[in-house]
Every structure is written in C-alpha cells, then in structure tokens.
Design an enzyme around this catalytic site. Structure first.
Site, PDB file in Angstrom:
ATOM      1  N   HIS A 202       0.838  -1.211   0.000  1.00 39.78           N
ATOM      2  CA  HIS A 202       0.000   0.000   0.000  1.00 39.78           C
ATOM      3  C   HIS A 202       0.872   1.260   0.000  1.00 39.78           C
ATOM      4  O   HIS A 202       0.563   2.237  -0.677  1.00 39.78           O
ATOM      5  CB  HIS A 202      -0.881   0.040   1.254  1.00 39.78           C
ATOM      6  CG  HIS A 202      -1.905  -1.056   1.325  1.00 39.78           C
ATOM      7  ND1 HIS A 202      -1.822  -2.092   2.216  1.00 39.78           N
ATOM      8  CD2 HIS A 202      -3.045  -1.260   0.622  1.00 39.78           C
ATOM      9  CE1 HIS A 202      -2.865  -2.888   2.075  1.00 39.78           C
ATOM     10  NE2 HIS A 202      -3.618  -2.420   1.107  1.00 39.78           N
TER      11      HIS A 202
ATOM     12  N   GLN B  19     -18.194  -6.507  -1.258  1.00 42.46           N
ATOM     13  CA  GLN B  19     -17.273  -7.289  -2.089  1.00 42.46           C
ATOM     14  C   GLN B  19     -16.864  -8.599  -1.408  1.00 42.46           C
ATOM     15  O   GLN B  19     -15.991  -9.294  -1.884  1.00 42.46           O
ATOM     16  CB  GLN B  19     -16.067  -6.463  -2.507  1.00 42.46           C
ATOM     17  CG  GLN B  19     -15.128  -6.036  -1.399  1.00 42.46           C
ATOM     18  CD  GLN B  19     -14.065  -5.068  -1.914  1.00 42.46           C
ATOM     19  OE1 GLN B  19     -14.308  -3.894  -2.089  1.00 42.46           O
ATOM     20  NE2 GLN B  19     -12.865  -5.577  -2.173  1.00 42.46           N
TER      21      GLN B  19
ATOM     22  N   SER C 179       0.193  -8.895   0.943  1.00 36.84           N
ATOM     23  CA  SER C 179      -1.264  -8.862   0.995  1.00 36.84           C
ATOM     24  C   SER C 179      -1.682  -8.822   2.457  1.00 36.84           C
ATOM     25  O   SER C 179      -1.024  -9.439   3.312  1.00 36.84           O
ATOM     26  CB  SER C 179      -1.823 -10.138   0.338  1.00 36.84           C
ATOM     27  OG  SER C 179      -3.169 -10.336   0.732  1.00 36.84           O
TER      28      SER C 179
END
Ligand code: PAF
Length: 287
Positions: free
Chosen positions: A38, A62, A188
C-alpha cells in the site's frame, strides 16, 4: 499534516478548497491493514499530483456470505501513523451508514459484464460488482485526477479501467507493480492469516508463476499443459487451486497463437487463506 476525515461533507469541503487553490489530487482506495505494498501505491500517488488522498473502508459488498468480512484485519491507528509518515494529505475513513444509507435490495450497483464473472469472479460471485460499486462511489466522493491500483489485483484493475472508460469518468488510472517479500510472496493483508508453515509453502506460488512465465517466454505454446503441470504441482504442495491460467494481458481473454502480451494468474486457498498473484509475460517477437 495529514487530516483524517469521516463525514462526507467535510471530505467534499476539503477537496473543493484544494481544487479551487489549483491542486491536483491522486487517490489510493484501500481496505486498510496497510503494508509496504500500500505504501508503494501511496509513493506512486504522491508523484502524480500535489495532494494525496487515501481511503480506508472495508467494503461489505465485495465479500461473499462465507468470506472473511468480519475477520478482515482492521488496524486504523497503525494505518493512520503509516500514512501520516508517508506524507498523505487526507485519510478518508467513511462510516458505512453514510456510504450505504439505503437497504441493499433497493441499492444501485455497478456491473461490469464479462470480465467480472471470469477467474476470481467465478469463484467469488458478486465480488467485482461490489468492487466496481464502491470504487465508483469513492471516485464520486474524492473526485481525483488520478487513482492508483496495485497489479496484484490485476482483474480488479482491468474492471476499474473498463468502468472508467464506459462511464466516461474524468480521471486517469495508474497501475503500480506488486511488492513482494524477499522469498517472492506478494504482499497482501491476508498474508497475516498464514501460519509460519503455510507462509513457507506460500512462497512457492511465485516460483510457479516464474516458471510458467519462463515456459511461455521460451516458446512453449501448449498453455493448457503448462497450466495443468502447475495446478498439479501446487496441489501436491497443499494448495487448493481455484485457477492457474494463462490469458491475454489486455483483456484476460484466452490467448491465440499470435498473442504477445500474456499474463499468468493464480488463485489458491491454503488452509483458510485465499491468495492471488500474477505475472505479466511478453513473448519474444521472434518466436
Ligand atoms: O483492492 C482493494 O483493496 C479493494 O478492492 C478496493 C479497491 C479498496 C475496493 O474496496
């Protein structure tokens, strides 16, 4: 000094002031639990515009009913510290009731057909409808000149690109490369779910992508055979493979003989963790 804002009216006020002062805005939408991947998006955004805005919002639409919405890591204080240090101007952390004021049955959704139902969309029905909807909402709220997305979520990138083109949205998109651990594992937020033993196994995902890319580069054209070999190999290591697929890089369609720009994409489950990764590969013009 970074400002952290929750009310939509306050966000709109700040953005309007900046625009009136001639500033340009680069935007990084996130779901928080920020890592070096990020922060790479943030660094990229800071080079594109005079003001950098980051949003943190764990978007319920989502996530599927059996997915990790409730368990998804939420670390707002650490995230705020990292973003302030990275030179972000505005952190937008909206309240879910402001983003989704109505009942889901009556809600407007954004649907990007085709692409949204293939690969990850096949295994996560409704996921990309949720992504396209929140991304459009955030674009409408932040009104950025630029938005930056990470290449790890390559299918998401293509879907957002298609939505921006189809809906004539007045902004430009930038794709930032995947950041990896030294062993190759793509960064991640979901890596935090992996046990140390699983983490060691997870590194082999990237090796499989590398080897498949090398086979393509060296002229092998039986893509199904390459896919099958790596599905077997990953399954043998303990992964449950959703897909391992070689596609056209521009639209994720099935490659033809002359396709030069390809991408190898993988999605697996390891224990309770779902991991995705990909590698773009250019076939040599002379092959
Ligand atoms: O990539 C993500 O983190 C999310 O899908 C996004 C783009 C922030 C939308 O919720």
């Amino acid at each position: 000094m970074m400002q952290t804002v929750t009310p939509i009216a306050e966000l709109r006020g700040l953005i309007a002031d900046w625009k009136a002062a001639g500033d340009s805005i680069a935007f990084v939408p996130t779901m928080g639990n920020l890592h070096a991947g990020h922060l790479h998006l943030v660094d990229t955004a800071r080079q594109l515009a005079t003001r950098t805005v980051v949003s943190i919002f764990v978007n319920p639409f989502q996530f599927g009913p059996r997915e990790d919405f409730a368990a998804y890591p939420r670390t707002p204080e650490q995230d705020g510290g990292k973003l302030a240090e990275a030179g972000v101007d505005l952190l937008f952390m909206p309240d879910s009731r402001d983003i989704y004021p109505g009942s889901p049955e009556q809600m407007t959704f954004v649907e990007v057909p085709g692409l949204s139902h293939d690969l990850c969309g096949h295994f996560r029905p409704g996921h990309f409808r949720g992504v396209a909807t929140i991304v459009l909402k955030l674009f409408n709220l932040v009104q950025p000149d630029w938005a930056v997305f990470g290449a790890k979520d390559y299918q998401q990138w293509l879907i957002v690109k298609r939505m921006v083109t189809d809906l004539n949205l007045p902004l430009r998109l930038h794709l930032a490369e995947t950041q990896r651990e030294s062993g190759g594992l793509a960064l991640s937020s979901r890596n935090g779910y992996l046990s140390p033993a699983e983490k060691a196994i997870a590194a082999s995902l990237h090796h499989s992508l590398d080897e498949a890319a090398e086979s393509v580069r060296s002229g092998v054209t039986d893509y199904t055979a390459i896919e099958r070999e790596h599905i077997d190999r990953l399954t043998g290591k303990g992964f449950q493979v959703d897909y391992f697929s070689i596609r056209r890089a521009d639209d994720l369609g099935l490659p033809e003989n002359g396709t030069r720009q390809l991408i190898v994409l993988v999605a697996v489950r390891l224990g309770k963790t779902r991991l995705i990764d990909n590698l773009r590969v250019y076939r040599d013009e002379t092959l």
